[in-house]
Design a protein around this motif. Structure first.
Motif, short mmCIF file in Angstrom:
data_model
loop_
_atom_site.label_atom_id
_atom_site.label_comp_id
_atom_site.label_asym_id
_atom_site.label_seq_id
_atom_site.Cartn_x
_atom_site.Cartn_y
_atom_site.Cartn_z
N PRO A 541 -8.08 -10.04 6.64
CA PRO A 541 -7.28 -11.19 6.20
C PRO A 541 -6.42 -11.75 7.32
CG PRO A 541 -6.36 -9.15 5.33
CD PRO A 541 -7.65 -8.78 6.01
N ASP A 542 -6.13 -13.03 7.23
CA ASP A 542 -5.18 -13.64 8.16
C ASP A 542 -3.76 -13.21 7.84
OD1 ASP A 542 -7.07 -15.34 9.66
OD2 ASP A 542 -7.31 -16.37 7.74
N VAL A 543 -3.48 -13.05 6.53
CA VAL A 543 -2.16 -12.62 6.07
C VAL A 543 -2.37 -11.52 5.04
CG1 VAL A 543 0.01 -13.28 4.97
CG2 VAL A 543 -1.19 -14.91 6.45
N PHE A 544 -1.69 -10.39 5.22
CA PHE A 544 -1.80 -9.26 4.30
C PHE A 544 -0.43 -9.03 3.67
CE2 PHE A 544 -1.94 -4.67 3.29
CZ PHE A 544 -3.08 -4.66 2.49
N ILE A 545 -0.35 -9.20 2.34
CA ILE A 545 0.92 -9.05 1.62
C ILE A 545 0.89 -7.71 0.90
CG2 ILE A 545 2.52 -10.09 -0.02
CD1 ILE A 545 1.92 -11.90 2.31
N ALA A 546 1.80 -6.82 1.27
CA ALA A 546 1.85 -5.46 0.70
C ALA A 546 3.29 -5.14 0.31
CB ALA A 546 1.32 -4.44 1.69
N PRO A 547 3.75 -5.57 -0.88
CA PRO A 547 5.12 -5.26 -1.31
C PRO A 547 5.32 -3.75 -1.45
CG PRO A 547 4.12 -6.95 -2.70
CD PRO A 547 3.02 -6.37 -1.88
N SER A 548 6.53 -3.31 -1.13
CA SER A 548 6.81 -1.87 -1.15
C SER A 548 8.28 -1.62 -1.43
CB SER A 548 6.42 -1.23 0.19
OG SER A 548 6.83 0.12 0.26
N GLU A 549 8.56 -0.40 -1.91
CA GLU A 549 9.96 0.03 -2.06
C GLU A 549 10.60 0.27 -0.71
OE1 GLU A 549 11.57 0.28 -4.83
OE2 GLU A 549 10.06 0.39 -6.42
N LEU A 550 9.78 0.46 0.32
CA LEU A 550 10.30 0.71 1.66
C LEU A 550 10.84 -0.58 2.27
CD1 LEU A 550 7.50 3.13 2.92
CD2 LEU A 550 9.67 3.70 1.81
N ARG A 551 11.37 -0.46 3.48
CA ARG A 551 12.07 -1.58 4.10
C ARG A 551 11.12 -2.75 4.37
NH1 ARG A 551 16.90 -2.36 6.59
NH2 ARG A 551 17.00 -3.85 8.29
N TYR A 552 11.63 -3.96 4.13
CA TYR A 552 10.89 -5.20 4.35
C TYR A 552 10.56 -5.38 5.83
CZ TYR A 552 15.88 -5.92 4.91
OH TYR A 552 17.19 -5.74 5.25
#
Length: 604
Positions: A541-552
């Motif tokens: 992917p050109d952009v990979f979005i992976a939300p997490s509880e860890l730091r942004y």
């Protein structure tokens, strides 16, 4: 109905119960009185004796059996018959009293399963003179799109969230984000949205969790063979030999305590044990290497990576590796004229929970809608959970409305709240923490059959995970906390890459999977046949979005812009969301340039 004393005695003797002749006559009378046959009466009596720990049948036992069990059974049968017939008929005072006691007992049982609430819950009495009005039938107004008081008895706003002082603070940035004013094109751009699949995207529910262990093994083996074939072609390896093989490796500490040891999975048996004559399947070979250790000094311990190794296998049980061929990412998507225009667009990404842990008022979601209406992004990607299974009021069953109904109110608020002012395209990605949705990975899209006609073009529901093409730019979307799951399994050495987020993200891209962790996290329910079909990366992917509880963060990993926008709320306080400016290069242009010109992570 004639009851045989001999059959009754035989039924009791099967279970070791002996009964005197006088007591048998009493049982025959009970059979006639309560309409039971020999087998039924014997079964009821045995169950009663077992529950009361009586080893023999006595007159006292039969009296207790009749008054404590059979009489209640008769009264319940009478109650059911009266409900079925529609009228009560003539009854004596004893029968009426028994019916009242049974009704009170059933009402107490039902009340124990309901949620506690203030005031009386008694049913309103209706007569022909005082009919039940429509207003009392439905007290909820359709204009109250997201009124927490309609589904929660304790809907008080969060004090910590409302008193926050860092609203709008930029906590992470990428590119030329510092000098830009963030605003979309207010619907002027021609947005082309397409969900990519491998070979096709997941669009609906499926039968899950019917898999067998051989099926899981087949999926893992196919994945090893596919990646091994790609590595063989990339590194120009002519053929795999007994000392040059592809395998899935799970790394850990060496049994001797020195260096590093790896367990190989999926290695063809004949490759390692051609000279071993054994009827039993030997254990997997153990890999040890001092030469490779310096190159492979860190990585997710449980994230079984597929690599090609070259080495010496002298004993048939241990491979001494001398060279390691690591995974390579897939190529990027080549845009075409059919992918839409190449104008700059703004994309906003946010991940739930959309309520604080101490409140169910959805104030953070309403603040996000205000931001969407102000900035007017071209595309909004919203990740679940929308109604978090880990929320205190959900876990305690304090909501008075069904979970599905609360989610629909939340969905209706977002869609109608952004319809007239922003006109943004809305992408909804489910989460395994959505309490109303199917908790199996990969997750099918939300189903919304009552979506208004005017919103069908701008609202799209996708699966978890999902590969989305926006104007020829590829987005990898997943709401599963990959960073937390893989970070918990990682062992690392200071001689490797110091940034563990970069290591994990590189591992995901080179293994070409949205969840390259086996065995998975304990709370992950994975259906591996569908995982093989719907959870693989078709392209990098050109952009990979992976939300997490860890730091942004916002990072460039192997040419892919990886973003962790954080969660909109963290406990009782506000969290963060992300926004990006993207402009793809013209179709047919030489070389590749990242389409992401700027990105920010901002506090809500």
């Amino acid at each position: 109905m004639a009851v045989s004393a001999q059959l009754l005695v035989e039924e009791l003797e099967i279970f070791g119960l002996e009964c005197e002749e006088a007591l048998v006559e009493k049982l025959i009378e009970l059979c006639a009185l309560y309409g039971q046959n020999e087998e039924g009466m014997a079964g009821e009596l045995i169950a009663f004796c077992t529950s009361t720990h009586n080893d023999c049948v006595t007159a006292e036992t039969l009296n207790s059996f009749e008054h404590e069990f059979l009489s209640k059974r008769l009264s319940k049968a009478r109650l059911g018959a009266s409900k079925g017939s529609g009228h009560a008929g003539a009854r004596d005072i004893v029968s009426i009293q028994e019916l009242i006691e049974v009704e009170e007992e059933e009402e107490t049982l039902l009340n124990s399963y309901t949620t506690p609430s203030k005031g009386s819950q008694k049913r309103a009495i209706t007569t022909p003179e005082t009919p039940l009005t429509k207003r009392s039938v439905s007290t909820r107004s359709p204009h109250q799109l997201l009124s927490p008081s309609s589904f929660s008895p304790s809907a008080t706003p969060s004090q910590k969230y409302s008193s926050r002082s860092n609203r709008g603070e930029v906590v992470a940035s990428f590119g030329s984000a510092q000098v830009m004013s963030w605003s979309g094109r207010e619907g002027a751009s021609n947005i082309s949205l397409k969900v990519l699949g491998y070979p096709e995207p997941l669009t609906g529910s499926y039968k899950s969790m019917f898999q067998k262990l051989p099926d899981i093994r087949e999926v893992l083996t196919c994945k090893i063979e596919e990646l091994g074939s790609e590595l063989k072609e990339h590194y120009k390896i002519e053929a795999f030999t007994p000392v040059l093989v592809t395998a899935q490796v799970r790394s850990g500490a060496s049994p001797t305590g020195r260096g590093r040891a790896c367990l190989l999975r999926g290695v063809p048996r004949g490759l390692w044990f051609q000279e071993r004559a054994s009827r039993h399947r030997p254990p997997p070979p153990l890999l040890t290497s001092d030469a490779v250790r310096c190159r492979w000094s860190s990585g997710p311990r449980g994230a079984t990576r597929v690599v090609v190794m070259e080495g010496i296998n002298t004993t048939g049980r241990k491979l001494v590796a001398t060279r390691l061929y690591e995974g390579v990412p897939l190529p990027f998507h080549q845009p075409t004229e059919e992918d839409g225009d190449s104008e700059q667009i703004m994309v906003l990404v946010a991940c739930g929970p959309y309520t604080t842990s101490d409140s169910i008022t959805f104030d953070p979601l309403l603040d996000l809608i205000t931001i969407i209406n102000h900035d007017r992004p071209d595309v909004c990607i919203l990740f679940g959970p929308f109604l978090d299974a880990k929320h205190e009021q959900v876990e305690s069953c304090l909501l008075t409305s069904p979970f599905e109904e609360v989610f629909k109110q939340c969905l209706r608020t977002i869609i109608e709240g952004t319809r007239s002012s922003s006109g943004s395209h809305l992408i909804f990605v489910p989460s395994l923490r959505d309490v109303h949705h199917e908790p199996v990975y990969p997750q099918p899209p939300f189903s919304c059959s009552d979506l208004p006609r005017e919103d069908k073009k701008r609202v799209q529901f996708v699966s978890e995970p999902c590969t989305l093409c926006i104007n020829g730019m590829i987005f990898g979307l997943t709401s599963t906390d990959l960073l937390l799951h893989m970070g918990a399994e990682e062992i690392s050495s200071s001689s490797g890459t110091s940034d563990r987020f970069s290591r994990i993200l590189k591992h995901i891209l080179t293994q070409r999977s949205y969840y390259p962790l086996y065995p998975p996290q304990e709370d992950m329910a994975i259906d591996y046949e569908n995982f093989y079909a719907y959870a693989q990366l078709p392209v990098t992917p050109d952009v990979f979005i992976a939300p997490s509880e860890l730091r942004y963060f916002v990072k460039d990993i192997l040419g892919c812009i990886c973003v962790n926008p954080g969660r909109l709320t963290k406990g009782q306080v506000g969290g963060t969301f992300g926004r990006l400016y993207l402009r793809r290069q013209a179709a047919g242009a030489e070389g590749r340039r990242s389409p992401c010109t700027a990105a920010q992570v901002v506090r809500i």
